[in-house]
Design a protein around this motif. Sequence first.
Motif, short mmCIF file in Angstrom:
data_model
loop_
_atom_site.label_atom_id
_atom_site.label_comp_id
_atom_site.label_asym_id
_atom_site.label_seq_id
_atom_site.Cartn_x
_atom_site.Cartn_y
_atom_site.Cartn_z
N ILE A 166 7.00 16.95 9.71
CA ILE A 166 7.16 15.50 9.76
C ILE A 166 8.42 15.07 9.01
CG2 ILE A 166 6.15 13.31 8.94
CD1 ILE A 166 3.40 14.57 9.51
N SER A 167 8.80 15.80 7.98
CA SER A 167 9.93 15.40 7.14
C SER A 167 11.23 15.30 7.93
CB SER A 167 10.10 16.39 5.98
OG SER A 167 10.46 17.67 6.47
N TYR A 168 11.35 16.04 9.03
CA TYR A 168 12.57 15.90 9.83
C TYR A 168 12.29 15.35 11.23
CZ TYR A 168 11.53 20.11 12.59
OH TYR A 168 10.97 21.02 13.44
N ILE A 169 11.11 15.57 11.77
CA ILE A 169 10.81 15.05 13.11
C ILE A 169 10.70 13.53 13.08
CG2 ILE A 169 9.06 15.02 14.93
CD1 ILE A 169 8.56 17.95 14.39
N ALA A 170 10.24 12.97 11.95
CA ALA A 170 10.17 11.51 11.84
C ALA A 170 11.55 10.87 11.96
CB ALA A 170 9.53 11.12 10.50
N SER A 171 12.59 11.57 11.53
CA SER A 171 13.95 11.05 11.69
C SER A 171 14.33 10.97 13.16
CB SER A 171 14.94 11.94 10.94
OG SER A 171 14.66 11.96 9.56
N ILE A 172 13.91 11.96 13.94
CA ILE A 172 14.24 11.98 15.36
C ILE A 172 13.49 10.87 16.10
CG2 ILE A 172 14.12 13.38 17.46
CD1 ILE A 172 14.43 15.84 15.67
N THR A 173 12.21 10.69 15.79
CA THR A 173 11.45 9.61 16.43
C THR A 173 12.01 8.24 16.03
OG1 THR A 173 9.81 9.64 14.64
CG2 THR A 173 9.35 10.99 16.59
N THR A 174 12.48 8.13 14.80
CA THR A 174 13.09 6.86 14.36
C THR A 174 14.32 6.53 15.20
OG1 THR A 174 12.30 7.15 12.09
CG2 THR A 174 14.15 5.65 12.43
N LEU A 175 15.17 7.51 15.41
CA LEU A 175 16.38 7.29 16.21
C LEU A 175 16.03 6.93 17.65
CD1 LEU A 175 18.58 10.25 14.92
CD2 LEU A 175 18.79 7.83 14.32
N THR A 176 15.02 7.60 18.20
CA THR A 176 14.62 7.35 19.59
C THR A 176 14.09 5.94 19.76
OG1 THR A 176 14.07 9.69 19.85
CG2 THR A 176 13.17 8.17 21.48
N ILE A 177 13.21 5.52 18.86
CA ILE A 177 12.59 4.20 18.97
C ILE A 177 13.59 3.10 18.60
CG2 ILE A 177 10.70 2.74 18.13
CD1 ILE A 177 9.14 5.39 17.67
#
Length: 287
Positions: A166-177
């Motif tokens: 989650i510590s890095y995947i949350a950054s990717i979902t943030t950029l997508t949304i």
Amino acid sequence: MIPTIPQSATIRTLRLTYVAAFFLFLFIPLIVVVAFAFNDAAYPMPPWHGFTLDWFLADGNQDRTGLFFDQDIQTSLWYSFKVAVAVSIISVLLGTCNAFLLERFRFRGQQVLSVMMLLPLVIPGVILGISILALMSHIAQFAEDMAGWDLDFLRPGLVLVAIGQISYIASITTLTISARLKRFDVSLEEAALNLGASNWAIFCTIILPYLKPALAGAAMIAFLLSFENFNTTYMLTGSAAPLTVMIYGRMKDGATPVVNAISLLLMLVSAGFVLVMNLRKSKATTN
């Protein structure tokens, strides 16, 4: 180059050669892996000994256990699936909150926060895993020494694997949304407010449907990244080994073509997710 300008036969030949070489470079290793998933040999390597489905369907007789009868593989698949689902849900929730924080509010240090959010994406997965392991282990040890609390979930295991991913995947979902939210027409929200709608009603009936394609895409990306992650997962896993860690262990001990069968399964799952994402994107574009 300008597409409308006629090109010489040499340029066209070089372009086609480059494209062919590029795709061969990408797909030949995958084709080899898939082919030897059906090889009637004890090892996943040449030469070819004939076609067989044993590495998928063998029930343990004749010293062969196929993918669908291997309990260790099925257990590791279940572990990876549980972690991937949890990571997808939490990462999408965090990504949605982060997107609103970055796109709808203005506060001191916002740019610094935006840059800091991207740091986990450039930190090597092994370093990220070691850092999280050290931090969580110290917290668990401190809680046990000071208060006698046994925070076992902070020890190496599936919970810690999920936290690390989650510590890095949350950054990717943030950029997508955020990319989707940035294009939202705020006048629709203002019109709904003028008509007496509450903020919650506006979110559920206007903003959320608009964000649905981005939320679905972010969830699929998060699931795939979690399911196929190795570097961070390897540093944080305990006795319950997810699929990627289990495959690595088998490769060290001497792999059989069942590893190729697992690889084929992962390719099909990934291709399915990509196909669904493209179909949703095409549908959203047409609408």
